[in-house]
Design a protein around this motif. Structure first.
Motif, PDB file in Angstrom:
ATOM      1  N   GLN A   6       4.888 -14.289   0.827  1.00 21.50           N
ATOM      2  CA  GLN A   6       4.256 -13.120   0.232  1.00 21.50           C
ATOM      3  C   GLN A   6       3.169 -12.632   1.184  1.00 21.50           C
ATOM      4  N   THR A   7       3.100 -11.326   1.371  1.00 23.68           N
ATOM      5  CA  THR A   7       2.040 -10.777   2.222  1.00 23.68           C
ATOM      6  C   THR A   7       1.795  -9.315   1.898  1.00 23.68           C
ATOM      7  N   ARG A   8       0.565  -8.918   2.049  1.00 18.44           N
ATOM      8  CA  ARG A   8       0.204  -7.497   1.981  1.00 18.44           C
ATOM      9  C   ARG A   8      -0.380  -7.076   3.329  1.00 18.44           C
ATOM     10  N   GLU A   9      -0.181  -7.919   4.337  1.00 21.48           N
ATOM     11  CA  GLU A   9      -0.687  -7.651   5.678  1.00 21.48           C
ATOM     12  C   GLU A   9       0.438  -7.089   6.539  1.00 21.48           C
ATOM     13  N   LEU A  10       0.342  -5.821   6.879  1.00 20.63           N
ATOM     14  CA  LEU A  10       1.401  -5.176   7.647  1.00 20.63           C
ATOM     15  C   LEU A  10       1.586  -5.804   9.030  1.00 20.63           C
ATOM     16  N   ASN A  11       0.525  -6.403   9.567  1.00 18.73           N
ATOM     17  CA  ASN A  11       0.645  -7.007  10.902  1.00 18.73           C
ATOM     18  C   ASN A  11       1.492  -8.274  10.889  1.00 18.73           C
ATOM     19  N   ARG A  12       1.870  -8.760   9.708  1.00 20.97           N
ATOM     20  CA  ARG A  12       2.769  -9.922   9.619  1.00 20.97           C
ATOM     21  C   ARG A  12       4.219  -9.495   9.439  1.00 20.97           C
ATOM     22  N   LEU A  13       4.474  -8.184   9.473  1.00 20.06           N
ATOM     23  CA  LEU A  13       5.817  -7.651   9.282  1.00 20.06           C
ATOM     24  C   LEU A  13       6.258  -6.881  10.518  1.00 20.06           C
ATOM     25  N   ALA A  14       7.554  -6.879  10.767  1.00 16.66           N
ATOM     26  CA  ALA A  14       8.139  -6.037  11.815  1.00 16.66           C
ATOM     27  C   ALA A  14       9.544  -5.675  11.367  1.00 16.66           C
ATOM     28  N   LEU A  15       9.887  -4.410  11.513  1.00 18.15           N
ATOM     29  CA  LEU A  15      11.196  -3.926  11.118  1.00 18.15           C
ATOM     30  C   LEU A  15      12.019  -3.640  12.365  1.00 18.15           C
ATOM     31  N   TYR A  16      13.141  -4.314  12.482  1.00 16.27           N
ATOM     32  CA  TYR A  16      14.068  -4.085  13.586  1.00 16.27           C
ATOM     33  C   TYR A  16      15.047  -3.010  13.151  1.00 16.27           C
ATOM     34  N   ILE A  17      15.165  -1.965  13.976  1.00 16.50           N
ATOM     35  CA  ILE A  17      15.970  -0.805  13.607  1.00 16.50           C
ATOM     36  C   ILE A  17      16.785  -0.296  14.793  1.00 16.50           C
ATOM     37  N   ARG A  18      17.694   0.597  14.477  1.00 20.20           N
ATOM     38  CA  ARG A  18      18.358   1.469  15.438  1.00 20.20           C
ATOM     39  C   ARG A  18      18.151   2.866  14.865  1.00 20.20           C
ATOM     40  N   ASP A  29      12.432   5.543   4.834  1.00 18.62           N
ATOM     41  CA  ASP A  29      12.106   6.477   3.746  1.00 18.62           C
ATOM     42  C   ASP A  29      11.379   5.752   2.612  1.00 18.62           C
ATOM     43  N   ALA A  30      11.834   4.545   2.287  1.00 15.71           N
ATOM     44  CA  ALA A  30      11.181   3.752   1.241  1.00 15.71           C
ATOM     45  C   ALA A  30       9.765   3.396   1.656  1.00 15.71           C
ATOM     46  N   CYS A  31       9.561   3.067   2.924  1.00 15.83           N
ATOM     47  CA  CYS A  31       8.213   2.774   3.423  1.00 15.83           C
ATOM     48  C   CYS A  31       7.319   3.994   3.244  1.00 15.83           C
ATOM     49  N   HIS A  32       7.846   5.149   3.588  1.00 18.27           N
ATOM     50  CA  HIS A  32       7.072   6.390   3.425  1.00 18.27           C
ATOM     51  C   HIS A  32       6.691   6.590   1.954  1.00 18.27           C
ATOM     52  N   ALA A  33       7.655   6.365   1.051  1.00 17.32           N
ATOM     53  CA  ALA A  33       7.397   6.534  -0.383  1.00 17.32           C
ATOM     54  C   ALA A  33       6.350   5.539  -0.878  1.00 17.32           C
ATOM     55  N   LEU A  34       6.303   4.356  -0.275  1.00 20.68           N
ATOM     56  CA  LEU A  34       5.328   3.333  -0.656  1.00 20.68           C
ATOM     57  C   LEU A  34       3.980   3.546   0.036  1.00 20.68           C
ATOM     58  N   GLY A  35       3.951   4.469   0.985  1.00 21.79           N
ATOM     59  CA  GLY A  35       2.710   4.745   1.700  1.00 21.79           C
ATOM     60  C   GLY A  35       2.357   3.707   2.741  1.00 21.79           C
ATOM     61  N   ILE A  36       3.376   3.046   3.301  1.00 24.60           N
ATOM     62  CA  ILE A  36       3.120   2.038   4.334  1.00 24.60           C
ATOM     63  C   ILE A  36       3.822   2.432   5.628  1.00 24.60           C
ATOM     64  N   SER A  37       3.293   1.968   6.716  1.00 25.08           N
ATOM     65  CA  SER A  37       3.873   2.216   8.030  1.00 25.08           C
ATOM     66  C   SER A  37       4.087   0.867   8.707  1.00 25.08           C
ATOM     67  N   ALA A  84      13.549  -3.898  -1.770  1.00 26.54           N
ATOM     68  CA  ALA A  84      13.097  -4.641  -2.941  1.00 26.54           C
ATOM     69  C   ALA A  84      11.903  -5.532  -2.592  1.00 26.54           C
ATOM     70  N   TYR A  85      11.975  -6.215  -1.445  1.00 31.00           N
ATOM     71  CA  TYR A  85      10.858  -7.063  -1.010  1.00 31.00           C
ATOM     72  C   TYR A  85       9.604  -6.223  -0.804  1.00 31.00           C
ATOM     73  N   LEU A  86       9.726  -5.093  -0.117  1.00 34.02           N
ATOM     74  CA  LEU A  86       8.563  -4.250   0.140  1.00 34.02           C
ATOM     75  C   LEU A  86       7.965  -3.716  -1.159  1.00 34.02           C
ATOM     76  N   LYS A  87       8.802  -3.402  -2.114  1.00 35.98           N
ATOM     77  CA  LYS A  87       8.289  -2.922  -3.409  1.00 35.98           C
ATOM     78  C   LYS A  87       7.504  -4.005  -4.126  1.00 35.98           C
TER      79      LYS A  87
END
Length: 91
Positions: A6-18, A29-37, A84-87
């Motif tokens: 469990q974390t609310r610290e964004l620096n402990r997360l990284a999203l791998y994308i293409r 889009d879900a991150c944007h809706a949650l107000g996180i970057s 779901a995890y981010l929510k």
């Protein structure tokens, strides 16, 4: 699957994308809706793809890397599971 830290610290997360991946866009889009970057790592850059393959074991994106308090990485695949995890953490 083991429980993710469990974390609310964004620096402990990284999203791998293409960038062209529709499932990655769904998570962003879900991150944007949650107000996180979230910090993102584009697997088109070789070092990020290598880190994903070594750490997560698959080439699949999106993939969320979650670091626990000890610094150990946990990997979560599937856009709906990531959302779901981010929510639960930021919703």
């Amino acid at each position: 699957m083991t429980a993710l830290p469990q974390t609310r610290e964004l620096n402990r997360l990284a999203l791998y994308i293409r960038p062209s991946c529709p499932y990655c866009l769904r998570v962003l889009d879900a991150c944007h809706a949650l107000g996180i970057s979230l910090p993102t790592n584009n697997i088109a850059e070789g070092a990020h793809l290598e880190a994903l393959m070594v750490g997560g074991g698959k080439r699949q994106v999106p993939c969320l890397q979650v670091r626990d308090e000890a610094g150990d990485a946990h990997w979560l695949y599937e856009s709906q599971d990531i959302i779901a995890y981010l929510k639960t953490q930021f919703g």
